[in-house]
Design an enzyme around this catalytic site. Structure first.
Site, PDB file in Angstrom:
ATOM      1  N   HIS A 105      95.348 -84.156 -14.128  1.00 28.74           N
ATOM      2  CA  HIS A 105      94.554 -85.920 -13.863  1.00 28.74           C
ATOM      3  C   HIS A 105      94.145 -85.684 -12.100  1.00 28.74           C
ATOM      4  O   HIS A 105      94.167 -87.091 -11.509  1.00 28.74           O
ATOM      5  CB  HIS A 105      95.432 -86.367 -14.606  1.00 28.74           C
ATOM      6  CG  HIS A 105      95.186 -86.800 -16.388  1.00 28.74           C
ATOM      7  ND1 HIS A 105      95.891 -87.447 -16.755  1.00 28.74           N
ATOM      8  CD2 HIS A 105      93.759 -86.026 -16.900  1.00 28.74           C
ATOM      9  CE1 HIS A 105      95.402 -87.393 -18.304  1.00 28.74           C
ATOM     10  NE2 HIS A 105      94.513 -86.550 -17.954  1.00 28.74           N
ATOM     11  N   CYS A 116      80.883 -85.011   1.888  1.00 30.06           N
ATOM     12  CA  CYS A 116      80.968 -83.309   1.472  1.00 30.06           C
ATOM     13  C   CYS A 116      82.319 -82.546   0.561  1.00 30.06           C
ATOM     14  O   CYS A 116      81.778 -81.239   1.042  1.00 30.06           O
ATOM     15  CB  CYS A 116      81.720 -83.198   3.352  1.00 30.06           C
ATOM     16  SG  CYS A 116      83.907 -83.095   2.901  1.00 30.06           S
ATOM     17  N   THR A 172     105.414 -87.884 -23.211  1.00 36.01           N
ATOM     18  CA  THR A 172     104.025 -88.301 -23.048  1.00 36.01           C
ATOM     19  C   THR A 172     103.479 -88.924 -24.182  1.00 36.01           C
ATOM     20  O   THR A 172     103.928 -88.785 -25.560  1.00 36.01           O
ATOM     21  CB  THR A 172     102.303 -87.850 -22.878  1.00 36.01           C
ATOM     22  OG1 THR A 172     101.259 -88.113 -22.681  1.00 36.01           O
ATOM     23  CG2 THR A 172     103.154 -85.954 -24.232  1.00 36.01           C
ATOM     24  N   SER A 173     103.380 -90.557 -24.564  1.00 40.31           N
ATOM     25  CA  SER A 173     102.574 -91.180 -25.469  1.00 40.31           C
ATOM     26  C   SER A 173     102.040 -90.976 -26.305  1.00 40.31           C
ATOM     27  O   SER A 173     101.725 -91.542 -27.967  1.00 40.31           O
ATOM     28  CB  SER A 173     102.346 -92.467 -25.518  1.00 40.31           C
ATOM     29  OG  SER A 173     100.915 -92.401 -24.484  1.00 40.31           O
ATOM     30  N   ALA A 212     114.623 -87.187 -21.114  1.00 39.18           N
ATOM     31  CA  ALA A 212     114.233 -85.773 -20.773  1.00 39.18           C
ATOM     32  C   ALA A 212     114.915 -85.245 -19.808  1.00 39.18           C
ATOM     33  O   ALA A 212     115.273 -83.893 -19.867  1.00 39.18           O
ATOM     34  CB  ALA A 212     112.322 -86.555 -19.873  1.00 39.18           C
TER      35      ALA A 212
HETATM   36  C1  BV8 Z   1      87.205 -87.472 -21.101  1.00 36.76           C
HETATM   37  C2  BV8 Z   1      94.996 -90.353 -13.615  1.00 36.76           C
HETATM   38  C3  BV8 Z   1      85.633 -86.749 -20.900  1.00 36.76           C
HETATM   39  C4  BV8 Z   1      95.275 -92.103 -12.607  1.00 36.76           C
HETATM   40  C5  BV8 Z   1      94.819 -91.052 -15.803  1.00 36.76           C
HETATM   41  C6  BV8 Z   1      88.593 -89.997 -27.861  1.00 36.76           C
HETATM   42  C7  BV8 Z   1      89.378 -90.134 -28.999  1.00 36.76           C
HETATM   43  C8  BV8 Z   1      89.352 -92.294 -27.922  1.00 36.76           C
HETATM   44  C9  BV8 Z   1      89.112 -91.940 -26.773  1.00 36.76           C
HETATM   45  C10 BV8 Z   1      88.440 -91.246 -25.912  1.00 36.76           C
HETATM   46  C11 BV8 Z   1      88.568 -89.573 -26.559  1.00 36.76           C
HETATM   47  N1  BV8 Z   1      87.765 -88.623 -25.124  1.00 36.76           N
HETATM   48  C12 BV8 Z   1      87.780 -89.757 -23.899  1.00 36.76           C
HETATM   49  C13 BV8 Z   1      88.496 -90.650 -24.252  1.00 36.76           C
HETATM   50  C14 BV8 Z   1      88.554 -91.664 -23.393  1.00 36.76           C
HETATM   51  C15 BV8 Z   1      89.720 -91.952 -22.446  1.00 36.76           C
HETATM   52  C16 BV8 Z   1      91.321 -91.543 -23.159  1.00 36.76           C
HETATM   53  O1  BV8 Z   1      91.777 -90.871 -23.873  1.00 36.76           O
HETATM   54  N2  BV8 Z   1      91.591 -93.378 -23.705  1.00 36.76           N
HETATM   55  C17 BV8 Z   1      92.290 -93.046 -23.940  1.00 36.76           C
HETATM   56  C18 BV8 Z   1      93.237 -94.951 -23.450  1.00 36.76           C
HETATM   57  C19 BV8 Z   1      92.461 -93.906 -25.800  1.00 36.76           C
HETATM   58  N3  BV8 Z   1      90.003 -90.377 -21.904  1.00 36.76           N
HETATM   59  C20 BV8 Z   1      89.200 -90.458 -20.959  1.00 36.76           C
HETATM   60  O2  BV8 Z   1      88.527 -90.959 -20.130  1.00 36.76           O
HETATM   61  C21 BV8 Z   1      89.569 -89.035 -20.364  1.00 36.76           C
HETATM   62  N4  BV8 Z   1      87.999 -87.983 -19.505  1.00 36.76           N
HETATM   63  O3  BV8 Z   1      87.490 -87.911 -21.368  1.00 36.76           O
HETATM   64  O4  BV8 Z   1      86.424 -86.897 -20.044  1.00 36.76           O
HETATM   65  C22 BV8 Z   1      86.201 -85.421 -21.818  1.00 36.76           C
HETATM   66  C23 BV8 Z   1      86.180 -84.879 -22.225  1.00 36.76           C
HETATM   67  C24 BV8 Z   1      87.290 -83.791 -23.139  1.00 36.76           C
HETATM   68  C25 BV8 Z   1      86.108 -82.425 -21.941  1.00 36.76           C
HETATM   69  C26 BV8 Z   1      85.548 -82.766 -21.001  1.00 36.76           C
HETATM   70  C27 BV8 Z   1      85.571 -83.711 -21.371  1.00 36.76           C
HETATM   71  C28 BV8 Z   1      90.196 -88.789 -19.026  1.00 36.76           C
HETATM   72  C29 BV8 Z   1      91.254 -89.695 -19.156  1.00 36.76           C
HETATM   73  C30 BV8 Z   1      92.205 -89.572 -17.431  1.00 36.76           C
HETATM   74  C31 BV8 Z   1      92.723 -90.788 -17.089  1.00 36.76           C
HETATM   75  N5  BV8 Z   1      93.392 -91.163 -15.967  1.00 36.76           N
HETATM   76  N6  BV8 Z   1      95.757 -90.618 -14.993  1.00 36.76           N
HETATM   77  C32 BV8 Z   1      96.478 -91.968 -12.678  1.00 36.76           C
HETATM   78  O5  BV8 Z   1      97.394 -91.987 -13.142  1.00 36.76           O
HETATM   79  O6  BV8 Z   1      96.509 -93.308 -11.810  1.00 36.76           O
HETATM   80  S1  BV8 Z   1      95.534 -91.188 -18.186  1.00 36.76           S
HETATM   81  C33 BV8 Z   1      97.241 -91.674 -17.384  1.00 36.76           C
HETATM   82  O7  BV8 Z   1      97.306 -92.646 -18.608  1.00 36.76           O
HETATM   83  C34 BV8 Z   1      98.324 -91.100 -17.440  1.00 36.76           C
HETATM   84  O8  BV8 Z   1      98.410 -89.093 -16.687  1.00 36.76           O
HETATM   85  C35 BV8 Z   1      98.631 -90.696 -18.469  1.00 36.76           C
HETATM   86  O9  BV8 Z   1      97.421 -89.082 -18.908  1.00 36.76           O
HETATM   87  C36 BV8 Z   1      98.363 -90.977 -19.052  1.00 36.76           C
HETATM   88  C37 BV8 Z   1      99.544 -91.769 -19.801  1.00 36.76           C
HETATM   89  O10 BV8 Z   1      99.847 -91.285 -20.534  1.00 36.76           O
HETATM   90  P1  BV8 Z   1     101.920 -90.820 -20.895  1.00 36.76           P
HETATM   91  O11 BV8 Z   1     101.681 -90.106 -19.142  1.00 36.76           O
HETATM   92  O12 BV8 Z   1     101.615 -90.259 -22.183  1.00 36.76           O
HETATM   93  O13 BV8 Z   1     102.370 -91.952 -20.213  1.00 36.76           O
HETATM   94  P2  BV8 Z   1     102.593 -92.981 -21.022  1.00 36.76           P
HETATM   95  O14 BV8 Z   1     103.216 -94.563 -20.337  1.00 36.76           O
HETATM   96  O15 BV8 Z   1     101.538 -93.380 -21.578  1.00 36.76           O
HETATM   97  O16 BV8 Z   1     103.874 -93.368 -22.380  1.00 36.76           O
HETATM   98  C38 BV8 Z   1     104.744 -92.592 -21.814  1.00 36.76           C
HETATM   99  C39 BV8 Z   1     105.894 -91.518 -22.890  1.00 36.76           C
HETATM  100  O17 BV8 Z   1     107.285 -90.982 -22.016  1.00 36.76           O
HETATM  101  C40 BV8 Z   1     105.895 -92.652 -23.541  1.00 36.76           C
HETATM  102  O18 BV8 Z   1     105.954 -92.087 -24.972  1.00 36.76           O
HETATM  103  C41 BV8 Z   1     107.309 -93.101 -23.553  1.00 36.76           C
HETATM  104  O19 BV8 Z   1     108.477 -92.519 -24.819  1.00 36.76           O
HETATM  105  C42 BV8 Z   1     108.107 -91.600 -22.973  1.00 36.76           C
HETATM  106  N7  BV8 Z   1     109.250 -91.891 -22.250  1.00 36.76           N
HETATM  107  C43 BV8 Z   1     109.740 -92.674 -21.520  1.00 36.76           C
HETATM  108  N8  BV8 Z   1     111.483 -92.625 -20.297  1.00 36.76           N
HETATM  109  C44 BV8 Z   1     110.877 -91.485 -21.313  1.00 36.76           C
HETATM  110  C45 BV8 Z   1     110.424 -90.686 -22.404  1.00 36.76           C
HETATM  111  N9  BV8 Z   1     110.335 -89.909 -22.838  1.00 36.76           N
HETATM  112  C46 BV8 Z   1     111.613 -88.257 -22.837  1.00 36.76           C
HETATM  113  N10 BV8 Z   1     112.143 -89.228 -21.083  1.00 36.76           N
HETATM  114  C47 BV8 Z   1     112.236 -90.451 -21.109  1.00 36.76           C
HETATM  115  N11 BV8 Z   1     113.075 -90.946 -19.679  1.00 36.76           N
END
Ligand code: BV8
Length: 232
Positions: A105, A116, A172-173, A212
């Site tokens: 990402h 460019c 990751t969630s 982690a």
């Molecule tokens: C795309 C950069 C086409 C920005 C990010 C299918 C079904 C439904 C929706 C979709 C689908 N396909 C596509 C979509 C749309 C969308 C999507 O998934 N929407 C979701 C909301 C439903 N996806 C897209 O738009 C993607 N593009 O699909 O293009 C394509 C597909 C395939 C091939 C070619 C083309 C683009 C998605 C990328 C967006 N950009 N980040 C930024 O960072 O500002 S996403 C961003 O959010 C992160 O990068 C990451 O991916 C996501 C956050 O998730 P996590 O990292 O898991 O973090 P989160 O807070 O959610 O969870 C933390 C976890 O850690 C928890 O489980 C917690 O329990 C745990 N935790 C916490 N503390 C600890 C811990 N674990 C261990 N130790 C600890 N201490």
């Protein structure tokens, strides 16, 4: 033994970087998923640039943790047989010593010129619209994959998943795609290491809960058990 590790915000949480799910899920009252979109950038580029300028500046106030360091240790043993695919835009894997890291990402410390198409290593703000070092245009945006945009290097990731012996998902969630589908593409044994079961926990052969910084060094010790890569 070929290993693919997927990491998310949870692997950097104990370094002090907020995840998408905690921090009441809001940034300046905005849902980060609403700020991280090309539409938001078109509507209010200043707001989006500020979101990323603050996160880029925050990198200098945090350090890699034991989970990042353990993965760097694993790379030292496995070499090219390890690939870390991260959803994170921070630089903590690299600062821990990992080199085989693919940023699915994008990265905070990179700026992309939409005039460019060049990319430039970047540490400072982009909100004051600095000129592109290559073409001089004031068209630099964060080199980040926003929602609705295509993740980077999907072909590299698909090939690694189809030929891995182990797929391990850390912090990751399992909500954002295509990363959330990788467990289904992985040919190897699948393991989740997460604070709580993710949305896809039942899709893994094994799911372990805990921080982690505790789970990852333990798992790496298992893999490197008697000083060499052996099945965990
Ligand atoms: C795309 C950069 C086409 C920005 C990010 C299918 C079904 C439904 C929706 C979709 C689908 N396909 C596509 C979509 C749309 C969308 C999507 O998934 N929407 C979701 C909301 C439903 N996806 C897209 O738009 C993607 N593009 O699909 O293009 C394509 C597909 C395939 C091939 C070619 C083309 C683009 C998605 C990328 C967006 N950009 N980040 C930024 O960072 O500002 S996403 C961003 O959010 C992160 O990068 C990451 O991916 C996501 C956050 O998730 P996590 O990292 O898991 O973090 P989160 O807070 O959610 O969870 C933390 C976890 O850690 C928890 O489980 C917690 O329990 C745990 N935790 C916490 N503390 C600890 C811990 N674990 C261990 N130790 C600890 N201490």
């Amino acid at each position: 033994m070929r290993v693919v590790v997927l990491t998310g915000a949870g692997v950097s949480a104990e370094s002090g970087l907020s995840t998408f799910r905690d921090a009441d899920g809001l940034w300046e009252g905005h849902d980060p998923m609403q700020v991280a979109t090309p539409e938001a950038y078109a509507d209010d580029p200043g707001l989006v640039q500020r979101f990323y300028d603050e996160r880029r500046a925050a990198l200098s106030r945090v350090e890699p943790n034991a989970a990042h360091l353990a993965l760097a240790r694993l790379e030292a043993a496995l070499g090219d047989d390890l690939l870390v695919v991260t959803q994170n835009v921070d630089d903590l894997h690299e600062r821990a010593g990992s080199t085989r890291v693919h940023h699915l990402h994008g990265r905070l410390r990179s700026a992309w010129c939409t005039s460019c198409d060049d990319r430039h290593e970047w540490d400072g703000p982009l909100g004051d619209r600095p000129p592109c070092p290559g073409c001089g245009a004031r068209a630099l945006r964060p080199d980040i994959v926003w929602f609705g945009e295509i993740p980077y290097g999907m072909d590299l990731v698909e090939r690694a998943l189809w030929s891995c012996d182990h797929f391990v998902s850390i912090g990751t969630s399992g909500v954002v795609y295509p990363a959330a589908a990788f467990v289904h593409w992985a040919s190897g044994r699948t393991l989740e290491l997460n604070l709580e079961p993710s949305m896809g926990a039942s899709d893994f052969a094994e799911s372990r809960q805990g921080p982690a910084t505790h789970l990852v060094p333990g798992w790496v010790d298992e893999v490197l058990g008697d000083g060499g890569p052996n099945s965990s």
